[in-house]
Design a protein around this motif. Sequence first.
Motif, short mmCIF file in Angstrom:
data_model
loop_
_atom_site.label_atom_id
_atom_site.label_comp_id
_atom_site.label_asym_id
_atom_site.label_seq_id
_atom_site.Cartn_x
_atom_site.Cartn_y
_atom_site.Cartn_z
N ALA A 1 32.79 34.01 43.92
CA ALA A 1 34.22 33.94 43.67
C ALA A 1 34.99 34.89 44.58
CB ALA A 1 34.52 34.25 42.20
N ALA A 2 34.44 36.08 44.78
CA ALA A 2 35.09 37.03 45.68
C ALA A 2 35.13 36.51 47.11
CB ALA A 2 34.36 38.38 45.63
N GLN A 3 34.12 35.74 47.51
CA GLN A 3 34.10 35.16 48.85
C GLN A 3 35.23 34.16 49.04
OE1 GLN A 3 31.44 35.47 51.52
NE2 GLN A 3 31.31 37.40 50.43
N LEU A 4 35.72 33.58 47.95
CA LEU A 4 36.85 32.67 48.02
C LEU A 4 38.18 33.41 47.90
CD1 LEU A 4 35.59 29.75 45.72
CD2 LEU A 4 35.38 29.95 48.20
N VAL A 5 38.25 34.31 46.95
CA VAL A 5 39.53 34.96 46.64
C VAL A 5 39.96 35.91 47.75
CG1 VAL A 5 40.66 36.57 45.07
CG2 VAL A 5 39.25 34.71 44.15
N GLU A 6 39.05 36.73 48.24
CA GLU A 6 39.46 37.79 49.16
C GLU A 6 40.09 37.28 50.46
OE1 GLU A 6 35.93 40.14 49.53
OE2 GLU A 6 36.12 40.96 47.48
N PRO A 7 39.53 36.27 51.14
CA PRO A 7 40.19 35.80 52.36
C PRO A 7 41.52 35.11 52.10
CG PRO A 7 38.22 34.51 51.91
CD PRO A 7 38.20 35.65 50.97
N VAL A 8 41.67 34.47 50.94
CA VAL A 8 42.94 33.83 50.62
C VAL A 8 44.02 34.88 50.39
CG1 VAL A 8 44.14 32.45 48.87
CG2 VAL A 8 41.92 31.71 49.74
N LEU A 9 43.70 35.91 49.62
CA LEU A 9 44.68 36.97 49.36
C LEU A 9 44.98 37.78 50.62
CD1 LEU A 9 43.67 38.37 45.84
CD2 LEU A 9 45.21 36.47 46.44
N ALA A 10 44.01 37.88 51.52
CA ALA A 10 44.24 38.61 52.76
C ALA A 10 45.19 37.86 53.70
CB ALA A 10 42.91 38.86 53.48
N ASP A 11 45.33 36.56 53.51
CA ASP A 11 46.12 35.75 54.42
C ASP A 11 47.58 35.63 54.00
OD1 ASP A 11 45.29 33.91 56.84
OD2 ASP A 11 46.87 32.85 55.76
N LEU A 12 47.88 35.81 52.72
CA LEU A 12 49.24 35.65 52.21
C LEU A 12 49.40 36.48 50.95
CD1 LEU A 12 51.88 33.96 52.75
CD2 LEU A 12 51.00 32.32 51.08
N ASP A 13 50.59 37.07 50.80
CA ASP A 13 50.87 37.87 49.61
C ASP A 13 51.23 36.94 48.46
OD1 ASP A 13 51.56 39.71 47.71
OD2 ASP A 13 53.33 40.47 48.78
N PHE A 14 50.40 36.92 47.43
CA PHE A 14 50.64 36.06 46.28
C PHE A 14 51.13 36.85 45.06
CE2 PHE A 14 47.77 33.46 48.82
CZ PHE A 14 48.32 32.19 48.68
N THR A 15 51.42 38.12 45.20
CA THR A 15 51.89 38.91 44.08
C THR A 15 53.39 38.71 43.89
OG1 THR A 15 52.25 40.84 45.50
CG2 THR A 15 50.11 40.66 44.42
N GLY A 16 53.85 38.99 42.70
CA GLY A 16 55.28 38.90 42.42
C GLY A 16 55.75 37.48 42.24
N GLY A 17 57.08 37.34 42.16
CA GLY A 17 57.67 36.01 42.05
C GLY A 17 57.33 35.33 40.74
N ASP A 18 57.22 34.03 40.80
CA ASP A 18 56.96 33.23 39.61
C ASP A 18 55.49 32.89 39.44
OD1 ASP A 18 59.70 32.83 38.56
OD2 ASP A 18 60.02 31.84 40.49
#
Length: 333
Positions: free
Chosen positions: A236-253
């Motif tokens: 799961a970390a192999q999927l999550v980490e590169p996605v989060l490294a490419d775009l900021d998904f924090t905040g917002g809705d």
Amino acid sequence: MKKLVNDPATVVADALRGVAAAHPELRVDHGNRIVYRGDAPVAGKVGLVSGGGSGHEPLHAGFVGPGMLDAACAGEVFTSPVPDQIVAATTAVDGGAGVLHIVKNYTGDVLNFEMAAEIAAAETGVQVAAVVTDDDVAVQDSLYTAGRRGVGVTVLLEKIAGAAAEQGRGLDEVAEVARRVNGNGRSMGLALTSCTVPAAGRPTFQLADDEIEVGIGIHGEPGRHRRPMAPARELAAQLVEPVLADLDFTGGDGVICFLNGMGGTPLIELYLMFAEVRALLDAAGVRVARSLVGPYITSLEMAGCSLTLLRADDELIRLWDAPVRTPALRWGV
């Protein structure tokens, strides 16, 4: 090779006969291999056309119906539909408000949809806009693409743009919503096994019993690297980490989180993986507003999964929640 087929040469045609038999609310043009919503064209509504190689079911025919696509063109397995198919679909679904093409970023798909749009505009005057999905963070270029590959965000885009079109929005506005979805979505996948194209009769690539491919493409294209098999939380970390490294998904809705099965992975494993993904997102401060778990953009019988995150806002969430009635997605109706 053990597959439930009559003849590898007729797999797509035979499967479309099954689609027609199972879903009488749809209309299937067997000559052109196009699946239409039964009431297409809808007067005054932007028509949505997508398509691609077969073998990724339910993408795209499974997403034809109110709230999503008006037509889907089925190519041969892992092969783009030809321009004549796309022209036929485009002209058939034009209800006077224009047509949006939703295209995954693979060279054949892009070229054939571009050619079809030019032909349709020249011969019938239909106004066509196109959005190309390119959400895969695994590789920048591949054997099939210039740039990133179009994968899981395609499902989310077809749903959200379909809802916008259903509301009666114009072509430019529906296309803008679709581009916003693509720009705010990122994906990453992994494979535990290869898959076998019926016409080839052998696995597309080889993986040892203790190996996985991280960053695999939906046609069996190579990814970032191979690594030993590991517990689900590490994968799961192999999927999550590169996605989060490419775009900021924090905040917002928050995000729409889509955990997709590649065709050969049972739901018990997909839900287990979703729990691990969700824990990692929570720890990273990423709020999951909506979720989708299941095999929606597959690669024949490949075992594995992919993660797609869409950075959402209130409008995109409302469009996601809007009613949809297709063979593969159905809610609010």
